[in-house]
Design an enzyme around this catalytic site. Structure first.
Site, short mmCIF file in Angstrom:
data_model
loop_
_atom_site.label_atom_id
_atom_site.label_comp_id
_atom_site.label_asym_id
_atom_site.label_seq_id
_atom_site.Cartn_x
_atom_site.Cartn_y
_atom_site.Cartn_z
N TYR A 295 4.14 -5.38 9.49
CA TYR A 295 4.04 -3.91 9.52
C TYR A 295 5.25 -3.30 10.21
O TYR A 295 5.78 -2.27 9.78
CB TYR A 295 2.76 -3.49 10.25
CG TYR A 295 1.47 -3.70 9.51
CD1 TYR A 295 1.39 -4.56 8.41
CD2 TYR A 295 0.30 -3.07 9.91
CE1 TYR A 295 0.19 -4.75 7.75
CE2 TYR A 295 -0.90 -3.26 9.25
CZ TYR A 295 -0.95 -4.11 8.17
OH TYR A 295 -2.14 -4.30 7.52
N HIS B 69 0.85 -1.19 0.00
CA HIS B 69 0.00 0.00 0.00
C HIS B 69 0.89 1.25 0.00
O HIS B 69 0.69 2.19 0.77
CB HIS B 69 -0.95 -0.02 1.19
CG HIS B 69 -1.89 -1.20 1.15
ND1 HIS B 69 -3.14 -1.13 0.59
CD2 HIS B 69 -1.75 -2.47 1.58
CE1 HIS B 69 -3.73 -2.32 0.67
NE2 HIS B 69 -2.89 -3.15 1.26
#
Length: 348
Positions: free
Chosen positions: A330, A63
């Site tokens: 992440y 993303h």
């Protein structure tokens, strides 16, 4: 039940689904012991993803293309009996968010990737934070980290075409019947013409804990109040979705309702590939109001890691192993892009 595809139609559909899966892939790495004797760490899986999708120093590893937004959450009070988290009782909670498209390429055209995401940080007045990363699909294609690794291998681009091999994808899906719900969603999915009218799903289940200590398993999603409109067949603007969002916000705030779906006994709370029955009880927890957007990554969300395990008291993770996987991936992405940006002397 979907109609079987054959020949070129099947290949095209599998390639499309594969690309959609690939756009999600880097967000779901795992921390330990997948397949074989070697430990597969978050660093190794992010290395693999970058080798497949491209290396862009200083950017998020999935993303990568997005923009920061801000606003507030207006609680309805209807979820307060389910959770002691202050976010469900505080009338107005400041939020920082980020809209993005899937994939590692920050230069990709906005409409070239089917997956869109919305990440949000709620900062309640008791000093606690809640971060959630949501995507357009309501379920994942796989249930376990082991299956995810097989998915990554199936997504390896064919050197001749630069795209996943349809035969390899077909074999992967044949070996993973748990992907049926995701494949059906991908078949039926119709892209909207804006972030503003896209729905975003938390996918994993979480456990809300009320004031008496009782737990309630839920999944959540953001449902737009902006009406559906289809994505145009031809779009020439590479930043179409970003420009659209900026223009809409010049006219006024945009809103989404935070809908909590409550599990019942027997519902799979640890399996993100399995949908829950449509008749499950739902609670409208409140309204997300987005008021302004900032150019590209030069906003408050730039330095945020939207780790889904950053949770306030009153919201707990389920035992879904992919939640731990997402958190670790992440963190690896955040640390790596921070080091890269420092070396570049700037933050994209």
């Amino acid at each position: 039940m979907s109609t079987p595809l054959h020949g070129p139609a099947r290949a095209a559909r599998l390639t499309a689904i594969g690309l959609l899966v690939g756009a999600l892939a880097a967000g779901f790495a795992y921390t330990a012991g997948w397949i074989g004797p070697e430990r597969l760490t978050p660093a190794r899986i992010i290395d693999t993803f970058e080798a497949q999708a491209g290396h862009y120093p200083g950017y998020r590893k999935n993303h990568a293309k997005g923009l920061c937004v801000s606003g507030y959450f207006r609680s309805s009070g209807l979820a307060e009996p389910l959770s002691r988290a202050r976010v469900f009782s505080q009338p107005r909670v400041p939020v920082i968010g980020r809209f993005a498209i899937g994939g590692a390429n920050p230069l990709a055209p906005d409409t070239s990737v089917a997956t869109r995401s919305l990440a949000v940080q709620f900062a309640s007045d008791d000093g606690q934070l809640w971060r959630t990363g949501m995507n357009t699909p309501p379920v994942l294609a796989v249930s376990t980290p082991e299956s995810f690794y097989q998915q990554v291998l199936a997504m390896s681009p064919d050197p001749a075409t630069g795209k996943p091999d349809p035969a390899r994808l077909q074999a992967f899906f044949a070996e993973h019947p748990e992907s049926a719900a995701f494949r059906q969603w991908a078949k039926d999915y119709k892209a909207t013409d804006s972030f503003a009218n896209s729905s975003f799903h938390g996918i994993n289940a979480f456990r809300l804990v009320d004031a008496g200590g009782k737990g309630h398993y839920v999944r959540w999603r953001m449902v737009p109040l902006t009406p559906f409109a289809p994505l145009p067949a031809a779009v020439s603007d590479a930043d179409f979705l970003q420009h659209d969002l900026q223009q809409r916000l010049q006219q006024g705030p945009l809103q989404w309702q935070l809908i909590l779906t409550l599990a019942e006994a027997g519902d799979p709370v640890d399996d993100p590939a399995q949908p829950w029955p449509a008749e499950r009880r739902e609670v409208n927890a409140g309204t997300l109001v987005i008021e302004q957007v900032e150019t590209k990554e030069q906003g408050a969300c730039r330095d945020l890691n939207f780790d889904p395990l950053i949770l306030p008291s009153g919201i707990e993770p389920s035992a879904d192993p992919i939640l731990a996987a997402r958190s670790s991936a992440y963190a690896e992405s955040f640390n790596r892009r921070s080091r890269e940006a420092a070396g570049l002397g700037t933050r994209p």
